[in-house]
Design an enzyme around this catalytic site. Structure first.
Site, PDB file in Angstrom:
ATOM      1  N   GLU A  28     -44.756   7.674   3.466  1.00 48.58           N
ATOM      2  CA  GLU A  28     -44.907   6.227   3.424  1.00 48.58           C
ATOM      3  C   GLU A  28     -44.793   5.585   4.808  1.00 48.58           C
ATOM      4  O   GLU A  28     -44.035   4.640   5.013  1.00 48.58           O
ATOM      5  CB  GLU A  28     -43.866   5.615   2.478  1.00 48.58           C
TER       6      GLU A  28
ATOM      7  N   GLU B 283     -51.151  -0.126 -13.619  1.00 48.93           N
ATOM      8  CA  GLU B 283     -51.191   0.729 -12.421  1.00 48.93           C
ATOM      9  C   GLU B 283     -52.575   1.377 -12.274  1.00 48.93           C
ATOM     10  O   GLU B 283     -53.063   1.571 -11.159  1.00 48.93           O
ATOM     11  CB  GLU B 283     -50.106   1.808 -12.477  1.00 48.93           C
TER      12      GLU B 283
ATOM     13  N   HIS C  34     -42.843  -7.435  -7.668  1.00 48.39           N
ATOM     14  CA  HIS C  34     -41.401  -7.179  -7.546  1.00 48.39           C
ATOM     15  C   HIS C  34     -40.617  -8.477  -7.490  1.00 48.39           C
ATOM     16  O   HIS C  34     -39.525  -8.584  -8.056  1.00 48.39           O
ATOM     17  CB  HIS C  34     -41.104  -6.368  -6.285  1.00 48.39           C
TER      18      HIS C  34
ATOM     19  N   LYS D 243     -54.137   8.540  -6.586  1.00 50.32           N
ATOM     20  CA  LYS D 243     -52.750   8.569  -6.082  1.00 50.32           C
ATOM     21  C   LYS D 243     -52.529   9.811  -5.214  1.00 50.32           C
ATOM     22  O   LYS D 243     -51.897   9.747  -4.157  1.00 50.32           O
ATOM     23  CB  LYS D 243     -51.745   8.518  -7.231  1.00 50.32           C
TER      24      LYS D 243
ATOM     25  N   ARG E 108     -27.870  21.330  -2.334  1.00 47.12           N
ATOM     26  CA  ARG E 108     -28.743  20.912  -1.213  1.00 47.12           C
ATOM     27  C   ARG E 108     -30.225  21.018  -1.524  1.00 47.12           C
ATOM     28  O   ARG E 108     -31.060  21.026  -0.612  1.00 47.12           O
ATOM     29  CB  ARG E 108     -28.422  21.707   0.050  1.00 47.12           C
TER      30      ARG E 108
ATOM     31  N   HIS F  46     -47.657  -5.505  -5.951  1.00 42.75           N
ATOM     32  CA  HIS F  46     -46.224  -5.242  -6.098  1.00 42.75           C
ATOM     33  C   HIS F  46     -45.332  -6.154  -5.260  1.00 42.75           C
ATOM     34  O   HIS F  46     -44.158  -6.297  -5.575  1.00 42.75           O
ATOM     35  CB  HIS F  46     -45.918  -3.783  -5.762  1.00 42.75           C
TER      36      HIS F  46
ATOM     37  N   HIS G 216     -42.267  -4.244 -15.801  1.00 41.21           N
ATOM     38  CA  HIS G 216     -42.917  -3.923 -14.533  1.00 41.21           C
ATOM     39  C   HIS G 216     -44.446  -4.083 -14.613  1.00 41.21           C
ATOM     40  O   HIS G 216     -45.055  -4.686 -13.722  1.00 41.21           O
ATOM     41  CB  HIS G 216     -42.544  -2.501 -14.101  1.00 41.21           C
TER      42      HIS G 216
ATOM     43  N   ASN H 184     -48.884  -0.547  -2.906  1.00 41.15           N
ATOM     44  CA  ASN H 184     -48.065  -1.727  -3.203  1.00 41.15           C
ATOM     45  C   ASN H 184     -48.901  -2.950  -3.563  1.00 41.15           C
ATOM     46  O   ASN H 184     -48.348  -4.026  -3.785  1.00 41.15           O
ATOM     47  CB  ASN H 184     -47.176  -2.072  -2.002  1.00 41.15           C
TER      48      ASN H 184
ATOM     49  N   ARG I 200     -49.870   4.653   2.579  1.00 41.98           N
ATOM     50  CA  ARG I 200     -49.284   4.602   1.242  1.00 41.98           C
ATOM     51  C   ARG I 200     -48.946   3.167   0.832  1.00 41.98           C
ATOM     52  O   ARG I 200     -48.770   2.878  -0.349  1.00 41.98           O
ATOM     53  CB  ARG I 200     -48.039   5.503   1.193  1.00 41.98           C
TER      54      ARG I 200
ATOM     55  N   LYS J 286     -41.230  10.778  -4.629  1.00 37.68           N
ATOM     56  CA  LYS J 286     -40.179   9.780  -4.452  1.00 37.68           C
ATOM     57  C   LYS J 286     -39.204   9.890  -5.628  1.00 37.68           C
ATOM     58  O   LYS J 286     -39.599   9.767  -6.786  1.00 37.68           O
ATOM     59  CB  LYS J 286     -40.770   8.366  -4.409  1.00 37.68           C
TER      60      LYS J 286
END
Ligand SMILES: NC(=O)c1ccc[n+]([C@@H]2O[C@H](COP(=O)([O-])OP(=O)(O)OC[C@H]3O[C@@H](n4cnc5c(N)ncnc54)[C@H](O)[C@@H]3O)[C@@H](O)[C@H]2O)c1
Ligand SMILES: [Zn+2]
Length: 363
Positions: free
Chosen positions: A238, A185, A253, A228, A121, A249, A265, A246, A242, A143
């Site tokens: 998010e 990035e 994406h 960041k 957990r 992106h 990427h 993106n 946040r 994340k």
């Protein structure tokens, strides 16, 4: 060593950036992530390069540690790898008083972080990123997760690390092609938050070997980490701001998905930033010349501004509509108002609804 705090409502943590930090890891772990035993999780490239030595260092300092590795690459970012690592840790009797050290690129960080989020957990972990992308992006923010046949990063959890330890010396063995993703990035960080930093990254020449000059690299990484960290601190889960991470992106994406991930990427984000900046200009949101500056920065780093083979706008739009981040009918974009500042929608949102026609024009 540069120390950058990630301030969170719960327990915040520091990102440490410096040369030779791997040697200080025993002391860093004792102070910031004390545990009865450490599972050092890595891939089969980074494990032999840095993991074996790290294990010896930890053991010499009297810490119990085991090295668990898996085959490198995005193809390993799966439930199967997550299960195998968890089973091996159970087999080696790691208890709730254990902690994980995620040693590697973004793939290792995401999988090992997800193991940490779920093992008994949830147990503490420390990110030890070894790619530029992982140092400035994926290791910060909590994340974690894996890819599934239905899409990338669709299963996961928010689980913040106790610390992020970026030893810039590890980048010396990183192939130049892998630096490019990090550069894309870093340029993004400049666009969304800091025009001066954008210029630094745009001018930075890593192809002539300057990448390995320690102090310069440390400053570059610290600049991105600061941006960041600030965004993550403002919006841990998010829910709003946040979304500016993106930038580049949404189209990026879609390009990745439309080409079955044949486009790396970083390349996709580079093309996405150029297209989305044009979109912002065409909508009158971005100051004129914004797209041209981004385009020339992208080009100066040898990153692509458009796909190598023709990619119809319809294909990209279809992929965009399938993306999990597109909610309802409206396509929403995080768009700059100029280099260093992001625009906000009339209702204060950090993403702006855009018509399909406008996107088609930009593409
Ligand atoms: N969690 C997040 O917020 C977040 C953000 C951005 C990206 N990501 C994820 O990060 C992943 C990409 O990360 P990546 O680009 O680091 O890829 P990666 O982890 O696959 O690393 C790329 C390659 O470099 C090798 N490598 C790592 N460190 C090295 C070193 N120091 N020297 C030589 N080789 C080295 C690895 O073995 C691998 O083969 C993607 O899965 C992406 O989804 C996550
Ligand atoms: Zn990205």
């Amino acid at each position: 060593v540069v120390t950058i705090p990630v301030e969170l409502a719960g327990a915040g943590y520091d990102v440490l950036v410096g040369a030779g930090l791997l040697h200080d890891l025993p002391a860093i772990l004792r102070e910031r992530c004390p545990a009865a035993a450490y599972a050092v999780i890595s891939d089969d490239v980074v494990g032999p390069s840095f993991g074996t030595a790290l294990l010896a260092t930890l053991r010499t300092e009297g810490l119990r540690a085991e090295l668990l590795t898996f085959p490198h690459g995005e193809a390993s970012k799966t439930r199967e790898t997550w299960a195998a690592l968890s089973d091996r840790m159970l087999g080696q009797q790691f208890g709730r008083d254990a902690a994980i050290v995620a040693l590697g690129g973004g793939v290792v960080g995401d999988v090992a972080g997800f193991v940490a989020a779920t093992y008994l957990r949830g147990i503490p972990y420390v990110q030890v990123p070894t790619t530029l992308l992982a140092m400035i992006d994926s290791s910060i923010g909590g994340k974690t997760g894996v890819d599934v046949p239905g899409g990338k990063n669709l299963l996961g959890a928010f689980h913040q690390p106790r610390a992020v330890v970026a030893d810039v010396d590890t980048l010396r063995r990183l192939p130049a092609a892998l630096l490019a993703g990090g550069i894309a990035e870093a340029l993004k960080h400049g666009v969304i938050a800091d025009a001066a930093y954008f210029d630094v990254v745009a001018r930075w020449s890593w192809r002539d070997g300057a990448a390995t000059s320690g102090a310069e690299l440390e400053q570059l990484i610290a600049g991105s980490v600061t941006i960041k960290a600030r965004v993550v601190s403002a919006d841990e889960r998010e829910a709003g701001m946040r979304a500016i991470l993106n930038f580049g992106h949404t189209i990026g994406h879609a390009i990745e998905a439309a080409t079955a991930f044949a486009v790396p990427h970083g390349d996709a984000v580079a093309m996405g930033m150029v297209a989305e900046a044009h979109l912002a200009e065409q909508l009158g949101i971005a100051r004129r010349g914004t797209a041209a500056r981004i385009q020339s920065a992208v080009e100066s780093h040898g990153l692509p501004v458009r796909p190598a083979t023709r990619l119809p706008a319809d294909t990209v739009l279809a992929a965009m509509r399938r993306d999990k981040k597109v909610r309802g009918d409206a396509l929403r974009f995080a768009l700059p108002s100029q280099i260093g500042a992001m625009a906000r929608a009339a209702d204060g949102a950090w993403t702006i609804p855009v018509t399909e026609t406008a996107v088609r024009n930009a593409l």
